[in-house]
Design a protein around this motif. Structure first.
Motif, mmCIF file in Angstrom:
data_model
loop_
_atom_site.group_PDB
_atom_site.id
_atom_site.type_symbol
_atom_site.label_atom_id
_atom_site.label_comp_id
_atom_site.label_asym_id
_atom_site.label_seq_id
_atom_site.Cartn_x
_atom_site.Cartn_y
_atom_site.Cartn_z
ATOM 1 N N GLY A 138 -5.545 -4.055 -32.613
ATOM 2 C CA GLY A 138 -4.111 -4.219 -32.791
ATOM 3 C C GLY A 138 -3.378 -2.999 -32.288
ATOM 4 N N TYR A 139 -2.191 -3.198 -31.740
ATOM 5 C CA TYR A 139 -1.388 -2.094 -31.216
ATOM 6 C C TYR A 139 -0.038 -2.056 -31.915
ATOM 7 C CZ TYR A 139 -4.640 -1.364 -27.378
ATOM 8 O OH TYR A 139 -5.740 -1.078 -26.636
ATOM 9 N N ASP A 140 0.469 -0.840 -32.096
ATOM 10 C CA ASP A 140 1.776 -0.637 -32.694
ATOM 11 C C ASP A 140 2.589 0.268 -31.773
ATOM 12 O OD1 ASP A 140 3.863 -0.622 -34.564
ATOM 13 O OD2 ASP A 140 3.127 1.244 -35.444
ATOM 14 N N PHE A 141 3.763 -0.201 -31.366
ATOM 15 C CA PHE A 141 4.640 0.607 -30.538
ATOM 16 C C PHE A 141 5.411 1.553 -31.443
ATOM 17 C CE2 PHE A 141 3.980 -3.062 -27.855
ATOM 18 C CZ PHE A 141 3.815 -2.486 -26.617
ATOM 19 N N GLY A 142 5.483 2.806 -31.048
ATOM 20 C CA GLY A 142 6.180 3.786 -31.869
ATOM 21 C C GLY A 142 7.169 4.599 -31.067
ATOM 22 N N SER A 150 -5.573 0.248 -33.413
ATOM 23 C CA SER A 150 -6.323 0.197 -34.662
ATOM 24 C C SER A 150 -7.731 0.772 -34.509
ATOM 25 C CB SER A 150 -6.403 -1.246 -35.165
ATOM 26 O OG SER A 150 -7.070 -2.055 -34.219
ATOM 27 N N ASP A 151 -8.207 0.937 -33.282
ATOM 28 C CA ASP A 151 -9.525 1.537 -33.060
ATOM 29 C C ASP A 151 -9.425 3.013 -32.687
ATOM 30 O OD1 ASP A 151 -8.482 1.235 -30.545
ATOM 31 O OD2 ASP A 151 -10.282 0.344 -29.669
ATOM 32 N N ASN A 152 -8.294 3.653 -33.016
ATOM 33 C CA ASN A 152 -8.044 5.085 -32.830
ATOM 34 C C ASN A 152 -8.020 5.535 -31.372
ATOM 35 O OD1 ASN A 152 -7.745 5.482 -35.580
ATOM 36 N ND2 ASN A 152 -9.951 5.825 -35.857
ATOM 37 N N GLU A 153 -7.769 4.644 -30.436
ATOM 38 C CA GLU A 153 -7.594 5.021 -29.033
ATOM 39 C C GLU A 153 -6.100 4.964 -28.726
ATOM 40 O OE1 GLU A 153 -10.069 3.293 -26.076
ATOM 41 O OE2 GLU A 153 -11.800 3.227 -27.403
ATOM 42 N N ASP A 154 -5.396 6.020 -29.113
ATOM 43 C CA ASP A 154 -3.956 6.062 -28.959
ATOM 44 C C ASP A 154 -3.578 6.361 -27.514
ATOM 45 O OD1 ASP A 154 -3.920 5.640 -31.660
ATOM 46 O OD2 ASP A 154 -3.583 7.738 -32.166
ATOM 47 N N ILE A 155 -2.424 5.853 -27.110
ATOM 48 C CA ILE A 155 -1.908 6.081 -25.769
ATOM 49 C C ILE A 155 -0.588 6.816 -25.907
ATOM 50 C CG2 ILE A 155 -1.096 4.971 -23.661
ATOM 51 C CD1 ILE A 155 -2.950 2.613 -24.388
ATOM 52 N N LYS A 156 -0.473 7.969 -25.247
ATOM 53 C CA LYS A 156 0.747 8.770 -25.318
ATOM 54 C C LYS A 156 1.802 8.190 -24.391
ATOM 55 C CE LYS A 156 -1.412 13.056 -26.675
ATOM 56 N NZ LYS A 156 -1.514 14.483 -26.465
ATOM 57 N N ALA A 157 3.064 8.471 -24.708
ATOM 58 C CA ALA A 157 4.187 7.990 -23.897
ATOM 59 C C ALA A 157 4.188 8.705 -22.558
ATOM 60 C CB ALA A 157 5.500 8.226 -24.630
ATOM 61 N N PRO A 158 4.474 7.999 -21.451
ATOM 62 C CA PRO A 158 4.455 8.638 -20.134
ATOM 63 C C PRO A 158 5.572 9.660 -19.932
ATOM 64 C CG PRO A 158 4.953 6.300 -19.945
ATOM 65 C CD PRO A 158 4.695 6.564 -21.376
ATOM 66 N N LEU A 159 6.708 9.528 -20.613
ATOM 67 C CA LEU A 159 7.828 10.478 -20.545
ATOM 68 C C LEU A 159 8.234 10.795 -19.104
ATOM 69 C CD1 LEU A 159 6.628 12.969 -23.308
ATOM 70 C CD2 LEU A 159 8.237 11.076 -23.572
ATOM 71 N N PHE A 160 8.600 9.763 -18.372
ATOM 72 C CA PHE A 160 8.973 9.923 -16.977
ATOM 73 C C PHE A 160 10.210 10.798 -16.818
ATOM 74 C CE2 PHE A 160 6.823 5.720 -16.925
ATOM 75 C CZ PHE A 160 5.737 6.096 -16.161
ATOM 76 N N PHE A 161 11.168 10.664 -17.718
ATOM 77 C CA PHE A 161 12.400 11.443 -17.613
ATOM 78 C C PHE A 161 12.118 12.931 -17.757
ATOM 79 C CE2 PHE A 161 16.277 13.386 -19.284
ATOM 80 C CZ PHE A 161 17.150 13.042 -18.265
#
Length: 179
Positions: A138-142, A150-161
């Motif tokens: 499961g994924y949660d947008f923050g 839910s499997d602790n493989e988080d993805i950081k925001a790309p922060l293009f700006f």
């Protein structure tokens, strides 16, 4: 099924009337596809009524507001050099990827800006089967963390700006000096 047959039969009669002569400009299979779309929309409407799902009857658009049409076997021909011939008129197009397999149908779509796109439906010999592991995640947008899994493989925001902030500042300084 009979409704579809009656629609196709009526279309051949309508082509002979001067008011509907524009039906002759598009291939017969494109007109048949329109009748199939009408048939699907009516069936969906009545199915939704039967299951008490809130629905509205199918609506009809003016001919100039129609956004797409589909050509099946006839009415088109692929030529060399990214050229397609539709109704004896040649058009050049940009190919985003190679066409693999046998082309079955072509859908020509127009977006809100007026750009035209060609969609090719191809039949290939490949049977791609995805491996099923039985695991789900499961994924949660923050706001601070882009995706939290839910499997602790988080993805950081790309922060293009933020990556291009210095370039933007420099461009704004150059712009403010100009008259």
């Amino acid at each position: 099924m009979w409704g579809l047959f009656i629609l196709v039969f009526l279309l051949t009669k309508l082509k002979k009337i001067g008011k509907f002569s524009y039906f002759k400009e598009v291939g017969s299979q494109a007109i048949q596809d329109i009748t199939q779309r009408i048939d699907r929309a009516c069936k969906l409407f009545f199915r939704n009524l039967k299951h008490k799902i809130r629905t509205a009857p199918p609506s009809f658009k003016k001919i100039r507001k129609y956004k797409s049409f589909t050509l099946k076997q006839a009415g088109w021909k692929l030529l060399k050099g990214n050229i397609i011939e539709i109704n004896k008129q040649k058009y050049k197009y940009f190919k985003s990827r190679d066409i693999e397999g046998i082309v079955k149908t072509i859908t020509i779509k127009r977006d809100t800006l007026g750009d035209i796109y060609l969609y090719f439906v191809c039949e290939t010999n490949e049977n791609k089967v995805l491996a099923r592991t039985g695991k789900s995640v499961g994924y949660d947008f923050g706001l601070k963390q882009f995706l939290t899994a839910s499997d602790n493989e988080d993805i950081k925001a790309p922060l293009f700006f933020k990556q291009n902030a210095n370039d933007i500042k420099k461009a704004n300084r150059i712009l403010s000096r100009k008259k």
